[in-house]
Scaffold this motif. Structure first.
Motif, PDB file in Angstrom:
ATOM      1  N   MET A 116      -2.273  25.355  22.109  1.00 53.47           N
ATOM      2  CA  MET A 116      -1.617  26.452  22.830  1.00 53.47           C
ATOM      3  C   MET A 116      -2.615  27.566  23.155  1.00 53.47           C
ATOM      4  O   MET A 116      -2.564  28.152  24.237  1.00 53.47           O
ATOM      5  CB  MET A 116      -0.443  27.008  22.008  1.00 53.47           C
ATOM      6  N   GLU A 117      -3.545  27.845  22.249  1.00 53.85           N
ATOM      7  CA  GLU A 117      -4.541  28.886  22.496  1.00 53.85           C
ATOM      8  C   GLU A 117      -5.462  28.501  23.651  1.00 53.85           C
ATOM      9  O   GLU A 117      -5.773  29.339  24.506  1.00 53.85           O
ATOM     10  CB  GLU A 117      -5.364  29.150  21.221  1.00 53.85           C
TER      11      GLU A 117
ATOM     12  N   TRP B 198      -4.760  26.376  26.066  1.00 56.11           N
ATOM     13  CA  TRP B 198      -3.904  26.370  27.257  1.00 56.11           C
ATOM     14  C   TRP B 198      -3.715  27.793  27.767  1.00 56.11           C
ATOM     15  O   TRP B 198      -3.801  28.048  28.967  1.00 56.11           O
ATOM     16  CB  TRP B 198      -2.573  25.723  26.902  1.00 56.11           C
ATOM     17  N   SER B 199      -3.431  28.717  26.869  1.00 54.05           N
ATOM     18  CA  SER B 199      -3.201  30.111  27.258  1.00 54.05           C
ATOM     19  C   SER B 199      -4.433  30.728  27.889  1.00 54.05           C
ATOM     20  O   SER B 199      -4.328  31.527  28.814  1.00 54.05           O
ATOM     21  CB  SER B 199      -2.775  30.942  26.045  1.00 54.05           C
TER      22      SER B 199
ATOM     23  N   ARG C 232       1.696  21.377  29.634  1.00 47.40           N
ATOM     24  CA  ARG C 232       1.099  21.220  28.306  1.00 47.40           C
ATOM     25  C   ARG C 232       2.014  20.349  27.457  1.00 47.40           C
ATOM     26  O   ARG C 232       3.175  20.657  27.266  1.00 47.40           O
ATOM     27  CB  ARG C 232       0.906  22.575  27.626  1.00 47.40           C
TER      28      ARG C 232
ATOM     29  N   THR D 138      -4.240  31.785  33.528  1.00 46.40           N
ATOM     30  CA  THR D 138      -4.195  32.218  32.145  1.00 46.40           C
ATOM     31  C   THR D 138      -2.809  32.753  31.823  1.00 46.40           C
ATOM     32  O   THR D 138      -2.101  33.194  32.724  1.00 46.40           O
ATOM     33  CB  THR D 138      -5.272  33.293  31.866  1.00 46.40           C
ATOM     34  N   LYS D 139      -2.445  32.692  30.566  1.00 42.11           N
ATOM     35  CA  LYS D 139      -1.148  33.218  30.156  1.00 42.11           C
ATOM     36  C   LYS D 139      -1.295  34.595  29.509  1.00 42.11           C
ATOM     37  O   LYS D 139      -0.333  35.158  29.031  1.00 42.11           O
ATOM     38  CB  LYS D 139      -0.486  32.247  29.178  1.00 42.11           C
ATOM     39  N   TYR D 140      -2.518  35.106  29.449  1.00 44.30           N
ATOM     40  CA  TYR D 140      -2.723  36.426  28.872  1.00 44.30           C
ATOM     41  C   TYR D 140      -2.262  37.489  29.853  1.00 44.30           C
ATOM     42  O   TYR D 140      -2.311  37.304  31.055  1.00 44.30           O
ATOM     43  CB  TYR D 140      -4.190  36.642  28.502  1.00 44.30           C
TER      44      TYR D 140
ATOM     45  N   GLN E 188      -1.686  42.331  26.524  1.00 44.83           N
ATOM     46  CA  GLN E 188      -2.299  41.590  25.422  1.00 44.83           C
ATOM     47  C   GLN E 188      -3.822  41.652  25.470  1.00 44.83           C
ATOM     48  O   GLN E 188      -4.471  41.625  24.444  1.00 44.83           O
ATOM     49  CB  GLN E 188      -1.872  40.124  25.455  1.00 44.83           C
TER      50      GLN E 188
END
Length: 173
Positions: free
Chosen positions: A65-66, A68-69, A78, A146-148, A152
């Motif tokens: 998950m990290e 992927w994010s 994913r 990115t999911k960031y 965050q």
């Protein structure tokens, strides 16, 4: 005491016989990647682009998950590595467990994990299973998402989250 030493010696000698069959992760993944290249099941970037726009292909990422994010291919899903069959069932099968996406490209950073996972996934009945490395996608100046978020990631680029390109690609844009 002598009996214990004899038994211990036999155990150690016996265990070394089995240890010669052990293949390290690096060696196994390297062998499998080479086998995929020879078999024509190592996807190209063009294959991935076509699969992302196809009704019968799924691009599935087996990274954490990290990872992927931090960066992934837009349109990929994913499925993770811990229980990929559950992720695949969500995205590749209908309610009757019939394939709606019988072809699969498995992605990870270097294709090492993808090559190992492909061995199991091929046995699940997919028509075609290919592997691909995210590094090629990035190095060939394709965007990652990115999911960031700005909240965050205080070191982010303001509100410009979304598609990102490798640093060497900025000169080409």
């Amino acid at each position: 005491m002598k009996l214990k030493m004899i038994l211990l010696s036999i155990f150690v000698a016996g265990s070394t016989l089995f240890a010669t069959d052990f293949i390290s992760y690096e060696k196994l993944s390297s062998q499998l990647k080479d086998a995929n290249k020879k078999a024509g099941t190592y996807a190209t970037t063009e294959d991935v682009k076509k699969a992302l726009n196809s009704k019968d292909w799924l691009v599935a990422d087996v990274r954490t998950m990290e990872e992927w994010s931090a960066a992934h291919i837009k349109g990929a899903v994913r499925i993770g590595r811990q229980a990929p069959e559950k992720g695949l069932a969500l995205h590749a099968l209908d309610m009757d467990d019939k394939f709606i996406k019988p072809n699969l490209i498995i992605v990870c950073n270097s294709a090492a994990r993808a090559s190992i996972e492909a061995e199991t996934i091929r046995k699940m009945g997919f028509k075609t299973v290919k592997i691909y490395d995210l590094y090629s996608w990035i190095d060939e100046c394709n965007p990652v998402v990115t999911k960031y978020t700005v909240k965050q990631d205080k070191g982010g680029t303001g509100l410009k989250f979304g598609n990102f390109y490798a640093e060497h690609c900025k000169d080409k844009k």
